[in-house]
Design an enzyme around this catalytic site. Structure first.
Site, PDB file in Angstrom:
ATOM      1  N   GLU A  66      24.862  41.742  70.216  1.00  0.00           N
ATOM      2  CA  GLU A  66      24.225  41.469  71.534  1.00  0.00           C
ATOM      3  C   GLU A  66      23.463  42.708  72.015  1.00  0.00           C
ATOM      4  OE1 GLU A  66      27.361  41.088  70.593  1.00  0.00           O
ATOM      5  OE2 GLU A  66      28.475  39.688  71.856  1.00  0.00           O
ATOM      6  N   SER A 328      44.997  32.759  37.441  1.00  0.00           N
ATOM      7  CA  SER A 328      46.250  33.095  38.136  1.00  0.00           C
ATOM      8  C   SER A 328      46.042  33.067  39.654  1.00  0.00           C
ATOM      9  CB  SER A 328      46.789  34.449  37.671  1.00  0.00           C
ATOM     10  OG  SER A 328      45.860  35.465  37.922  1.00  0.00           O
TER      11      SER A 328
HETATM   12  N1  LIG Z   1      31.391  34.501  32.133  1.00  0.00           N
HETATM   13  C1  LIG Z   1      32.016  35.265  32.974  1.00  0.00           C
HETATM   14  O1  LIG Z   1      31.800  35.205  34.191  1.00  0.00           O
HETATM   15  C2  LIG Z   1      33.017  36.254  32.456  1.00  0.00           C
HETATM   16  C3  LIG Z   1      33.522  37.228  33.342  1.00  0.00           C
HETATM   17  C4  LIG Z   1      34.500  38.094  32.873  1.00  0.00           C
HETATM   18  C5  LIG Z   1      34.973  37.972  31.584  1.00  0.00           C
HETATM   19  N2  LIG Z   1      34.460  37.039  30.757  1.00  0.00           N
HETATM   20  C6  LIG Z   1      34.976  36.878  29.399  1.00  0.00           C
HETATM   21  O2  LIG Z   1      36.342  36.516  29.499  1.00  0.00           O
HETATM   22  C7  LIG Z   1      37.005  36.928  28.323  1.00  0.00           C
HETATM   23  C8  LIG Z   1      38.340  37.557  28.706  1.00  0.00           C
HETATM   24  O3  LIG Z   1      39.123  36.602  29.370  1.00  0.00           O
HETATM   25  P1  LIG Z   1      40.713  36.587  29.204  1.00  0.00           P
HETATM   26  O4  LIG Z   1      41.225  35.405  29.933  1.00  0.00           O
HETATM   27  O5  LIG Z   1      41.047  36.758  27.781  1.00  0.00           O
HETATM   28  O6  LIG Z   1      41.142  37.936  29.870  1.00  0.00           O
HETATM   29  P2  LIG Z   1      41.275  38.714  31.225  1.00  0.00           P
HETATM   30  O7  LIG Z   1      41.684  37.855  32.363  1.00  0.00           O
HETATM   31  O8  LIG Z   1      40.100  39.589  31.370  1.00  0.00           O
HETATM   32  O9  LIG Z   1      42.513  39.647  30.812  1.00  0.00           O
HETATM   33  C9  LIG Z   1      43.719  39.043  30.464  1.00  0.00           C
HETATM   34  C10 LIG Z   1      44.802  40.067  30.391  1.00  0.00           C
HETATM   35  O10 LIG Z   1      44.790  40.847  31.605  1.00  0.00           O
HETATM   36  C11 LIG Z   1      46.082  40.881  32.162  1.00  0.00           C
HETATM   37  N3  LIG Z   1      46.080  39.957  33.310  1.00  0.00           N
HETATM   38  C12 LIG Z   1      45.069  39.196  33.784  1.00  0.00           C
HETATM   39  N4  LIG Z   1      45.461  38.507  34.870  1.00  0.00           N
HETATM   40  C13 LIG Z   1      46.747  38.823  35.061  1.00  0.00           C
HETATM   41  C14 LIG Z   1      47.717  38.457  36.017  1.00  0.00           C
HETATM   42  N5  LIG Z   1      47.422  37.589  36.996  1.00  0.00           N
HETATM   43  N6  LIG Z   1      48.950  38.969  35.934  1.00  0.00           N
HETATM   44  C15 LIG Z   1      49.255  39.857  34.960  1.00  0.00           C
HETATM   45  N7  LIG Z   1      48.386  40.264  34.030  1.00  0.00           N
HETATM   46  C16 LIG Z   1      47.155  39.760  34.081  1.00  0.00           C
HETATM   47  C17 LIG Z   1      47.006  40.412  31.054  1.00  0.00           C
HETATM   48  O11 LIG Z   1      47.274  41.541  30.254  1.00  0.00           O
HETATM   49  P3  LIG Z   1      48.538  41.588  29.229  1.00  0.00           P
HETATM   50  O12 LIG Z   1      48.090  40.863  28.018  1.00  0.00           O
HETATM   51  O13 LIG Z   1      48.723  43.060  28.961  1.00  0.00           O
HETATM   52  O14 LIG Z   1      49.701  40.966  29.888  1.00  0.00           O
HETATM   53  C18 LIG Z   1      46.152  39.414  30.329  1.00  0.00           C
HETATM   54  O15 LIG Z   1      46.508  39.136  29.018  1.00  0.00           O
HETATM   55  C19 LIG Z   1      36.090  37.887  27.625  1.00  0.00           C
HETATM   56  O16 LIG Z   1      35.557  37.251  26.479  1.00  0.00           O
HETATM   57  C20 LIG Z   1      34.996  38.166  28.613  1.00  0.00           C
HETATM   58  O17 LIG Z   1      33.748  38.374  27.969  1.00  0.00           O
HETATM   59  C21 LIG Z   1      33.494  36.173  31.166  1.00  0.00           C
END
Ligand SMILES: NC(=O)c1ccc[n+]([C@@H]2O[C@H](COP(=O)([O-])OP(=O)(O)OC[C@H]3O[C@@H](n4cnc5c(N)ncnc54)[C@H](OP(=O)(O)O)[C@@H]3O)[C@@H](O)[C@H]2O)c1
Length: 389
Positions: A66, A328
């Site tokens: 404002e 998650s």
């Molecule tokens: N298109 C897009 O917008 C985009 C954006 C980002 C990423 N990506 C792609 O996504 C892929 C990766 O995805 P992702 O699902 O494999 O992995 P992520 O979510 O990046 O990582 C997964 C790991 O992170 C930890 N984590 C994630 N969320 C958690 C939670 N709520 N609580 C505890 N730990 C958690 C865990 O580690 P621990 O295994 O140590 O328990 C889990 O195994 C890649 O290929 C990337 O290029 C795409």
């Protein structure tokens, strides 16, 4: 908006809806600059409903919308003359209290306005209606606009969530193919969307206090995850990696460690990892560790984590992936808004990686519908956004 601009150019009267629409557009200019304050916009019309001035809250601790609109009034006539019978439209009820700035309601009450129209009632029940009361008591009509409450709330949704729940606002950002894939199973995901969409994605980093990503995204993509946006040349974002075992610390060559200053970089580790002296030593000078409880499903207790972020003055977070991190937040009911950049391509369900892979919907009654959804075109992509919770 084009019609409104044309009418202003031709010095034609604006309707109340037009004035409030313009005030909402103005409010958005404050996003990324005013947090943790709300983004607020204001428009002043003269007694014939012709446009006089507009303004928005520009910086935390600075004058409110404002006051800025009053400062932007034309200078060819005395203020008292211009404002005789004028009407002021503001997206949020004028503040009644003296805080970092003087009370807006008191300032407006001293001027010869015919009417003050406000979009949202102050969310604080202890002061709601107080600003309107000060204005009414000065003999100025004070009206609650009453329409478009969803759109008005959207302009200051972080602030409203913070106020009501004492927790950060959580946005999810994902780049997806037409068949819902965010990467290939090989981990490759560069690039699903075009340059324009990616620039807008970086703008979202600037309008949130912190960016959050899962460990795999860091290990696979080795991303920068900083702002790199012309509107925010100086701004540095805070970054949190979800990495229960602290694995990223064994790769100090990762770009995030080069780009983000240690005070802006956080790693959420499990309580067990947090107690490990070696991990504490590796983190020294690189990042701050935050200890978070793992649930029996090996996911973090996100409520506890968000509570810890709140205590660090984080008021909004942008979760950028990967699939596990995004899923998650949805599964635990902690996601408030989705920004889905939809590219016009197909990656295939058997070869791709779905961004919602961990979200379990057992029946159509459990489906998650976006509230107040909006669609925007970015050259070769669409942005679909809406409220989840
Ligand atoms: N298109 C897009 O917008 C985009 C954006 C980002 C990423 N990506 C792609 O996504 C892929 C990766 O995805 P992702 O699902 O494999 O992995 P992520 O979510 O990046 O990582 C997964 C790991 O992170 C930890 N984590 C994630 N969320 C958690 C939670 N709520 N609580 C505890 N730990 C958690 C865990 O580690 P621990 O295994 O140590 O328990 C889990 O195994 C890649 O290929 C990337 O290029 C795409």
């Amino acid at each position: 908006m084009v019609e409104i601009e044309n009418r202003i150019q031709k010095n034609e009267a604006l309707t109340d809806d037009m004035a409030m629409k313009l005030a909402m557009q103005e409010s958005r200019l404050g996003l990324g600059f005013v947090n943790p304050n709300p983004a607020v916009g204001c428009v002043i019309l003269n007694s014939k409903n012709h446009f006089l001035a507009k303004g928005h809250h520009k910086v935390f601790g600075g004058p409110h919308a404002e006051i800025i609109a009053l400062e932007n009034l034309p200078t060819d006539k005395p203020k008292e003359e211009l404002l005789k019978g004028a009407r002021l439209f503001v997206t949020l009820e004028p503040c009644a209290h003296e805080g970092k700035t003087p009370s807006c309601a008191k300032a407006l009450a001293k001027l010869p306005f015919a009417e003050i129209v406000y979009g949202l009632i102050d969310p604080n029940p202890l002061v709601a209606g107080k600003g309107a009361e000060i204005i009414s008591q000065a003999g100025i009509k004070c009206t609650h606009f009453g329409k478009w409450q969803d759109n008005l709330e959207e302009t200051c949704e972080h602030f409203l969530m913070n106020f009501r729940h004492k927790r950060p606002f959580v946005s999810l950002k994902v780049a997806s193919s037409l068949d819902g894939q965010m990467a290939l199973k090989t981990g490759e995901s560069k690039w699903i969307t075009g340059e324009e969409a990616r620039i807008h994605g970086r703008l979202l980093r600037a309008t949130h206090d912190m960016t959050i990503v899962g460990k795999n995204t860091i290990m696979i993509d080795d991303p920068h995850l900083n702002i790199r946006h012309d509107d925010f040349p100086e701004k540095e974002n805070k970054l949190l990696i979800l990495d229960p075992a602290g694995e990223t610390l064994s790769k100090p060559g990762l770009k995030i460690f080069e780009i983000h200053r240690p005070e802006n970089l956080f790693i959420a580790v499990s309580e067990e990892t947090f107690a490990d002296e070696n991990i504490q030593n590796s983190a020294r000078g690189l990042a701050t560790l935050i200890s978070v409880k793992l649930q029996p499903d090996w996911n973090y207790n996100l409520d506890q984590m968000l509570g810890k972020l709140w205590d660090l003055d984080i008021r909004s977070v942008l979760v950028e992936g990967g699939a596990l991190a995004l899923s998650s937040f949805i599964s635990q009911g902690k996601a408030h808004r989705l920004y889905l950049f939809q590219a016009f391509l197909i990656l295939g369900a058997s070869t791709g990686k779905s961004w919602s892979e961990q979200v379990k919907i057992e029946s159509m009654t459990e489906r998650i519908s976006l509230r107040n959804p909006k669609v925007k075109r970015f050259n070769q992509d669409l942005l679909i956004t809406g409220r989840i919770n």
